[in-house]
Design a protein around this motif. Structure first.
Motif, PDB file in Angstrom:
ATOM      1  N   SER A   6       0.819  -1.212   0.000  1.00 21.76           N
ATOM      2  CA  SER A   6       0.000   0.000   0.000  1.00 21.76           C
ATOM      3  C   SER A   6       0.853   1.263   0.000  1.00 21.76           C
ATOM      4  N   TYR A  47      -5.920  -0.662  -4.244  1.00 22.02           N
ATOM      5  CA  TYR A  47      -5.179   0.187  -3.301  1.00 22.02           C
ATOM      6  C   TYR A  47      -5.730   1.611  -3.289  1.00 22.02           C
ATOM      7  N   ASP A  48      -5.816   2.157  -2.096  1.00 28.24           N
ATOM      8  CA  ASP A  48      -6.315   3.510  -1.875  1.00 28.24           C
ATOM      9  C   ASP A  48      -5.148   4.493  -1.969  1.00 28.24           C
ATOM     10  N   GLY A  51      -5.146   7.104   0.781  1.00 22.44           N
ATOM     11  CA  GLY A  51      -5.017   6.619   2.144  1.00 22.44           C
ATOM     12  C   GLY A  51      -3.705   7.051   2.766  1.00 22.44           C
ATOM     13  N   ASN A  91     -11.930   4.948 -10.988  1.00 18.28           N
ATOM     14  CA  ASN A  91     -11.817   6.342 -10.595  1.00 18.28           C
ATOM     15  C   ASN A  91     -12.853   7.191 -11.316  1.00 18.28           C
ATOM     16  N   GLY A 104      -7.814   8.249  -7.168  1.00 19.53           N
ATOM     17  CA  GLY A 104      -8.215   7.719  -5.874  1.00 19.53           C
ATOM     18  C   GLY A 104      -7.794   6.293  -5.609  1.00 19.53           C
ATOM     19  N   ARG A 105      -7.907   5.435  -6.630  1.00 18.78           N
ATOM     20  CA  ARG A 105      -7.634   4.016  -6.412  1.00 18.78           C
ATOM     21  C   ARG A 105      -6.801   3.452  -7.560  1.00 18.78           C
TER      22      ARG A 105
END
Length: 290
Positions: A6, A47-48, A51, A91, A104-105
């Motif tokens: 991540s 995956y973020d 984050g 996204n 975002g991801r």
């Protein structure tokens, strides 16, 4: 060391790995016959990028972020299209094209394989870390074609090869958090190839300890597995000790179109992803076709 992808999702190494993965899957899908994908180190799947982990390193901004902002020739855009379209699916429209619309991801290799396969194909994803495996199961969803296995990667190569489809791709992407990972990967490939000689194998590796990389390549050469292609992607011209300066992929039984496709697309990605704005791509045969 407890590796957590991540922190690194969507970085330059992910871009290289996933572009190669997408091109191989596109080739396999050209024939109607089913095939199987075995991903030995699957990870969380999705995956973020906003984050805490990803924001702490910001590695994705110089990876997938840089690719989405770059301009490419029509030929390169066509080769990148399947992978870029999949990133866009996770996204909002226009995400990643400027600072006002952040990405975002980012989908990892299991979701890329899931998206670029057909109803007749099958998917096996290995992940031993319980929390990561639960995230992967959630990301994959209720897909009857896919199984998430709590199995050690090297055991999986013995237990699930050859696949009954007799066609397939084996992706080997260790975290390189333990000593001896290069040797385990070379040994795992040699043993797997004895069981499934016609399969396509894609092995990702970091370029950090140059002596370890050279020893790995020599070990592969001694195995004398025909049609072994080595891809080296450097993000800086001057290497620094113990610093990740690039990554590589070894592909056994590559599609006949792959080498030319990768010369085109990776040469275009090199100045975009390189920390010095130049970068370097080298493709060579460790063992050519007999």
């Amino acid at each position: 060391m407890n590796y957590r992808h991540s922190f690194h999702a969507g970085n330059f190494a992910d871009v290289v790995k996933h572009v190669v993965l997408a091109r191989i899957l596109a080739y396999l899908g050209q024939k109607d016959a089913p095939f199987r994908v075995l991903d030995t180190h699957a990870g969380a799947g999705l995956y973020d990028l906003q984050g805490e982990d990803a924001r702490r390193t910001g590695e994705w901004e110089a990876g997938i972020g840089a690719v989405l902002r770059a301009e490419f020739s029509p030929a390169v855009r066509e080769l990148l299209a399947p992978w870029r379209a999949l990133v866009a699916e996770f996204n909002p429209p226009g995400a990643g094209t400027d600072d006002a619309h952040p990405l975002g991801r980012y989908p990892g290799s299991p979701l890329i394989a899931q998206a670029l396969t057909r109803p007749q194909d099958r998917l096996l994803f290995c992940e031993t870390e319980p929390g990561v495996r639960r995230a992967l199961e959630e990301a994959v969803g209720r897909d009857a074609r896919a199984k998430v296995l709590p199995m050690d990667a090297w055991q999986a190569l013995g237990a699930h090869l050859p696949p009954k489809e007799r066609r397939g791709l084996v992706l080997i992407d260790p975290p390189f958090e333990q000593p001896g990972e290069f040797h385990r990967m070379a040994e795992g490939l040699e043993n797997a190839h004895k069981r499934f000689a016609t399969g396509i194998y894609a092995l990702w590796y970091p370029i950090k300890d140059v002596r370890a990389v050279d020893a790995f390549r020599r070990e592969l050469e001694r195995a004398h597995i025909p049609k072994t292609l080595n891809i080296q992607f450097d993000i800086r011209s001057v290497r620094q000790a113990d610093t990740l300066s690039g990554c590589g992929m070894v592909v056994v039984n590559p599609p006949f179109t792959l080498a030319d496709e990768l010369r085109t697309v990776l040469s275009a990605l090199a100045p975009v992803l390189a920390s010095d704005g130049v970068g370097r791509v080298r493709l060579s045969w460790l063992i050519p076709e007999r």
